[in-house]
Design an enzyme around this catalytic site. Sequence first.
Site, short mmCIF file in Angstrom:
data_model
loop_
_atom_site.label_atom_id
_atom_site.label_comp_id
_atom_site.label_asym_id
_atom_site.label_seq_id
_atom_site.Cartn_x
_atom_site.Cartn_y
_atom_site.Cartn_z
N ASN A 180 42.36 54.74 74.41
CA ASN A 180 42.36 55.40 73.10
C ASN A 180 42.79 54.47 71.96
OD1 ASN A 180 42.96 57.84 71.15
ND2 ASN A 180 44.87 56.70 71.32
N SER A 214 33.52 56.96 69.05
CA SER A 214 33.50 57.61 67.73
C SER A 214 32.07 58.03 67.43
CB SER A 214 33.97 56.60 66.67
OG SER A 214 33.72 57.07 65.36
N TYR A 244 33.77 48.43 62.35
CA TYR A 244 34.33 49.49 63.20
C TYR A 244 33.24 50.09 64.09
CZ TYR A 244 36.61 54.01 64.26
OH TYR A 244 37.14 55.11 64.89
N1 LIG Z 1 41.06 60.10 63.61
C1 LIG Z 1 39.74 60.08 63.57
O1 LIG Z 1 39.11 60.68 62.68
C2 LIG Z 1 38.96 59.34 64.62
C3 LIG Z 1 37.57 59.53 64.67
C4 LIG Z 1 36.84 58.86 65.65
C5 LIG Z 1 37.47 58.03 66.55
N2 LIG Z 1 38.82 57.84 66.46
C6 LIG Z 1 39.43 56.92 67.44
O2 LIG Z 1 40.49 57.57 68.09
C7 LIG Z 1 41.46 56.61 68.53
C8 LIG Z 1 42.84 57.03 68.05
O3 LIG Z 1 42.83 57.03 66.64
P1 LIG Z 1 43.88 57.85 65.75
O4 LIG Z 1 43.10 58.49 64.67
O5 LIG Z 1 44.75 58.67 66.63
O6 LIG Z 1 44.69 56.64 65.09
P2 LIG Z 1 46.27 56.44 64.87
O7 LIG Z 1 46.35 55.25 63.95
O8 LIG Z 1 46.91 57.71 64.48
O9 LIG Z 1 46.81 56.04 66.32
C9 LIG Z 1 46.44 54.84 66.94
C10 LIG Z 1 47.51 54.44 67.93
O10 LIG Z 1 47.05 53.22 68.56
C11 LIG Z 1 48.13 52.31 68.59
N3 LIG Z 1 47.63 50.94 68.60
C12 LIG Z 1 47.01 50.26 67.60
N4 LIG Z 1 46.77 49.00 67.99
C13 LIG Z 1 47.23 48.87 69.26
C14 LIG Z 1 47.27 47.81 70.19
N5 LIG Z 1 46.83 46.58 69.87
N6 LIG Z 1 47.79 48.04 71.42
C15 LIG Z 1 48.26 49.28 71.73
N7 LIG Z 1 48.29 50.31 70.89
C16 LIG Z 1 47.77 50.10 69.65
C17 LIG Z 1 48.95 52.60 67.33
O11 LIG Z 1 50.28 52.10 67.46
C18 LIG Z 1 48.87 54.13 67.28
O12 LIG Z 1 49.90 54.73 68.03
C19 LIG Z 1 41.00 55.26 67.97
O13 LIG Z 1 40.30 54.55 68.96
C20 LIG Z 1 40.06 55.68 66.83
O14 LIG Z 1 39.10 54.68 66.55
C21 LIG Z 1 39.58 58.47 65.52
#
Ligand SMILES: NC(=O)c1ccc[n+]([C@@H]2O[C@H](COP(=O)([O-])OP(=O)(O)OC[C@H]3O[C@@H](n4cnc5c(N)ncnc54)[C@H](O)[C@@H]3O)[C@@H](O)[C@H]2O)c1
Length: 250
Positions: free
Chosen positions: A86, A138, A151
């Site tokens: 994730n 995504s 991205y």
């Molecule tokens: N929120 C959205 O709208 C959305 C939509 C599509 C996909 N996503 C994907 O969902 C996933 C989670 O996103 P989110 O929205 O919860 O983001 P977020 O920023 O709230 O959480 C991301 C987490 O990943 C951790 N992280 C970042 N870099 C890291 C690394 N190098 N090693 C370990 N941990 C690391 C951060 O510390 C954080 O806890 C991501 O892959 C994102 O691309 C999110």
Amino acid sequence: MNRTIVVTGAAAGLGEGIARRLAHDGFEIAVTDRDAEGAERVAESIRLTGRRASAYLLDVTDPSNVNKVINRVAAEQPSLYGLVNNAGIGTAIGFLDLSLGDWERIFAVNSTGTFLVSQAVLRHLAEKREGTVVNISSIAGKEGYPNWVHYGSTKHAIIGMTRGLAREFGSLGIRVNAVCPGAIKTAIWSAEAQGTDNPDQLFQDLASRTALQRNQSVEEIANATAFLVGDNASSISGVSLSVDSGLLFS
Ligand SMILES: NC(=O)c1ccc[n+]([C@@H]2O[C@H](COP(=O)([O-])OP(=O)(O)OC[C@H]3O[C@@H](n4cnc5c(N)ncnc54)[C@H](O)[C@@H]3O)[C@@H](O)[C@H]2O)c1
């Protein structure tokens, strides 16, 4: 059931929701993140609900850290059964303004990170000839969005990895799938990450293009992920499931 799932980036946002949901379903959770304090906070709050979770400092971009931590999880928890990739980052940048550093940084976390952790975990699952991996891609892994080319490229790569791994490990009984979230209010939707003073406008624009006329909750992404991890999806492998309120229809 005594099966452990590693969740990366589980200190916040979707990863935290996925960890909580899988713990609720009875899995033991290895809560991993580069934010060690956040991971411990999530693990502790899961334990307070009577479920099992341990926190690990894991930066998905660091190969030696990844191998050390996954080997430690496997040694401490012989019931290691699965992985949710994730951890991810994203910031809007116009293509002509993208530096090579920007490009390499996002690939390091989103794509190479998924490769490194998958390889470390699959070494253990392949020996046991069982298990499951769910990759968080995504809608940007299936469609193009301006200012998100870098991205989207990382998220298309994750879908490619999902398909290849599903074929390579299927004969061992290991399933590999992806979830493609639409838009969920987490840090990725901050004004800073979106590069605009009005990230809500973009968020609402996306909602208005969905069949359901709304975006998604953390719980909805966690529910779909938990379905693909769990035995109810025992015959599903290689899919990239959009959880986007009916945006893409694919
Ligand atoms: N929120 C959205 O709208 C959305 C939509 C599509 C996909 N996503 C994907 O969902 C996933 C989670 O996103 P989110 O929205 O919860 O983001 P977020 O920023 O709230 O959480 C991301 C987490 O990943 C951790 N992280 C970042 N870099 C890291 C690394 N190098 N090693 C370990 N941990 C690391 C951060 O510390 C954080 O806890 C991501 O892959 C994102 O691309 C999110």
